[in-house]
Design a protein around this motif. Structure first.
Motif, short mmCIF file in Angstrom:
data_model
loop_
_atom_site.label_atom_id
_atom_site.label_comp_id
_atom_site.label_asym_id
_atom_site.label_seq_id
_atom_site.Cartn_x
_atom_site.Cartn_y
_atom_site.Cartn_z
N PRO A 1 27.51 -91.15 -3.62
CA PRO A 1 26.39 -91.80 -3.92
C PRO A 1 25.05 -90.84 -4.15
O PRO A 1 24.29 -91.21 -4.86
N VAL A 2 25.15 -90.33 -3.09
CA VAL A 2 23.96 -89.47 -2.99
C VAL A 2 23.90 -88.38 -4.04
O VAL A 2 22.73 -88.15 -4.48
N ASP A 3 25.00 -87.72 -4.60
CA ASP A 3 24.94 -87.11 -6.01
C ASP A 3 24.54 -87.94 -7.04
O ASP A 3 23.81 -87.34 -7.94
N ALA A 4 25.03 -89.09 -7.33
CA ALA A 4 24.47 -89.85 -8.55
C ALA A 4 22.89 -90.22 -8.21
O ALA A 4 22.32 -90.41 -9.33
N GLU A 5 22.58 -90.47 -7.08
CA GLU A 5 21.26 -90.92 -6.84
C GLU A 5 20.39 -89.61 -7.32
O GLU A 5 19.43 -89.87 -8.12
N ALA A 6 20.73 -88.56 -6.85
CA ALA A 6 20.03 -87.18 -7.41
C ALA A 6 20.13 -87.03 -8.85
O ALA A 6 19.20 -86.58 -9.49
N GLY A 7 21.48 -87.25 -9.42
CA GLY A 7 21.71 -87.04 -10.96
C GLY A 7 20.83 -87.82 -11.65
O GLY A 7 20.04 -87.53 -12.89
N ASP A 8 20.54 -89.18 -11.18
CA ASP A 8 20.02 -90.28 -11.99
C ASP A 8 18.36 -89.89 -11.89
O ASP A 8 17.54 -89.82 -12.89
N ALA A 9 17.84 -89.47 -10.85
CA ALA A 9 16.54 -89.27 -10.91
C ALA A 9 16.03 -87.89 -11.65
O ALA A 9 15.14 -87.90 -12.24
N MET A 10 17.10 -86.93 -11.44
CA MET A 10 16.91 -85.68 -12.60
C MET A 10 16.82 -86.19 -14.13
O MET A 10 15.99 -85.62 -14.83
N CYS A 11 17.76 -87.14 -14.28
CA CYS A 11 17.82 -87.49 -15.90
C CYS A 11 16.57 -88.49 -16.15
O CYS A 11 16.15 -88.35 -17.34
N ARG A 12 16.19 -89.27 -15.13
CA ARG A 12 14.77 -89.80 -15.38
C ARG A 12 13.64 -88.92 -15.79
O ARG A 12 12.91 -89.09 -16.67
N HIS A 13 13.60 -87.68 -15.07
CA HIS A 13 12.79 -86.61 -15.19
C HIS A 13 12.96 -86.13 -16.79
O HIS A 13 12.04 -85.91 -17.35
N TRP A 14 14.24 -85.84 -17.08
CA TRP A 14 14.51 -84.96 -18.35
C TRP A 14 15.92 -85.72 -18.91
O TRP A 14 16.91 -85.15 -18.55
N PRO A 15 15.49 -86.43 -19.96
CA PRO A 15 16.68 -87.45 -20.35
C PRO A 15 17.84 -86.36 -21.03
O PRO A 15 19.26 -86.60 -21.39
N ALA A 16 17.37 -85.37 -21.62
CA ALA A 16 18.23 -84.36 -22.14
C ALA A 16 19.16 -83.50 -21.13
O ALA A 16 19.99 -82.77 -21.69
N LEU A 17 19.06 -83.68 -19.93
CA LEU A 17 19.90 -82.87 -19.03
C LEU A 17 21.49 -82.75 -19.34
O LEU A 17 21.97 -81.82 -19.07
N PRO A 18 21.96 -84.03 -19.58
CA PRO A 18 23.46 -84.07 -19.93
C PRO A 18 23.77 -83.07 -20.89
O PRO A 18 24.82 -82.42 -21.00
N VAL A 19 22.89 -83.14 -21.98
CA VAL A 19 23.00 -82.14 -23.46
C VAL A 19 22.97 -80.86 -22.79
O VAL A 19 23.81 -79.98 -23.28
#
Length: 269
Positions: free
Chosen positions: A33-51
């Motif tokens: 869960p802590v990794d998912a929370e961090a990943g979600d926060a990062m993607c809110r900052h930059w939605p292109a992160l998965p690409v």
């Protein structure tokens, strides 16, 4: 603070880890869960992160194939391997040359737990996993696995993919030099290097989130990224955004503003 279980196993589940955040953002299942929370926060900052992350992975595939197919490399040292995500490096290069040897290196217990997926070599080739930190290159180069699989009389492909943004200066250049020094002439360095050159506001916010989560993070401009290859022979097209380095058809639709990583392959003379 780590839990007693964390300390006993070496597995830290109480704070995010870069390999598991990467796994989460790319849709994997090996995270907490802590990794998912961090990943979600990062993607809110930059939605292109998965690409961005997917194109970094695809660069590794193309660079590995280039080294095996066009440069004749048959042994590879992969630093900062991360969680197994097919196709892994050995699957790419052994498709070209089944006799290829690949030594994987990482120091995350969850990567170690899944390392058997990295050891399913072709019958003609071989793979090994070294539980070591890039900050300790002597442990990597001195490991039994490295000595068994890598012949230093023959060229080696050194892969440093998606890790340099976690290595702060001045250690960054020292570590790359130490890993390259024992490799013979004709070896290659394939590396990706994080940058904020193309989406500075969004990418710097992601960097701040990594730091807030306790992970060191540094971004580099083109001149700094290029300087890592000083003394080496850059292969065409030189240092480029990862999606633009010898792109395939799937890269045609990628927007350069969605990529925050330079990549290059260079030969050791």
């Amino acid at each position: 603070m780590s839990t007693p279980q964390d300390r006993q196993s070496g597995l830290t589940t109480s704070r995010a880890h870069s390999a598991r955040v990467y796994d989460y953002i790319l849709g994997g299942k090996d995270h907490f869960p802590v990794d998912a929370e961090a990943g979600d926060a990062m993607c809110r900052h930059w939605p292109a992160l998965p690409v961005h992350m997917m194109e970094n992975r695809r660069f590794m595939h193309r660079a590995g194939r280039f080294l095996a197919e066009e440069c004749g490399i048959r042994q590879f040292l992969d630093i900062g391997t991360g969680l197994p995500t097919p196709p892994n490096l050995h699957q790419v290069v052994q498709e070209v040359a089944p006799e290829s040897h690949v030594v994987y290196v990482d120091n995350d217990p969850i990567v170690l737990a899944h390392a058997r997926a990295l050891l399913q070599s072709s019958a003609e080739g071989a793979t090994a996993y070294v539980d070591a930190d890039m900050h300790d290159p002597d442990a990597i180069l001195g490991s039994q696995e490295f000595r068994d699989l890598i012949d230093l009389n023959r060229p080696v492909g050194l892969m440093v993919i998606g890790i340099m943004h976690f290595i702060l200066p001045p250690d960054d250049r020292r570590l790359i030099t130490r890993l390259l020094d024992p490799l013979p002439s004709g070896s290659y360095l394939a590396m990706t290097i994080g940058t904020a050159d193309f989406a500075p506001e969004e990418v710097n916010r992601v960097a701040q989130e990594y730091r807030r989560q306790g992970m060191p993070f540094v971004l580099r401009d083109l001149q700094t990224a290029t300087s890592f290859f000083d003394g080496l022979e850059l292969q065409d097209p030189g240092v480029a955004q990862v999606h633009a380095w010898r792109p395939g058809p799937e890269q045609n639709a990628v927007d350069g503003r969605d990529i925050a990583m330079y990549g290059a392959v260079a030969r050791k003379p």
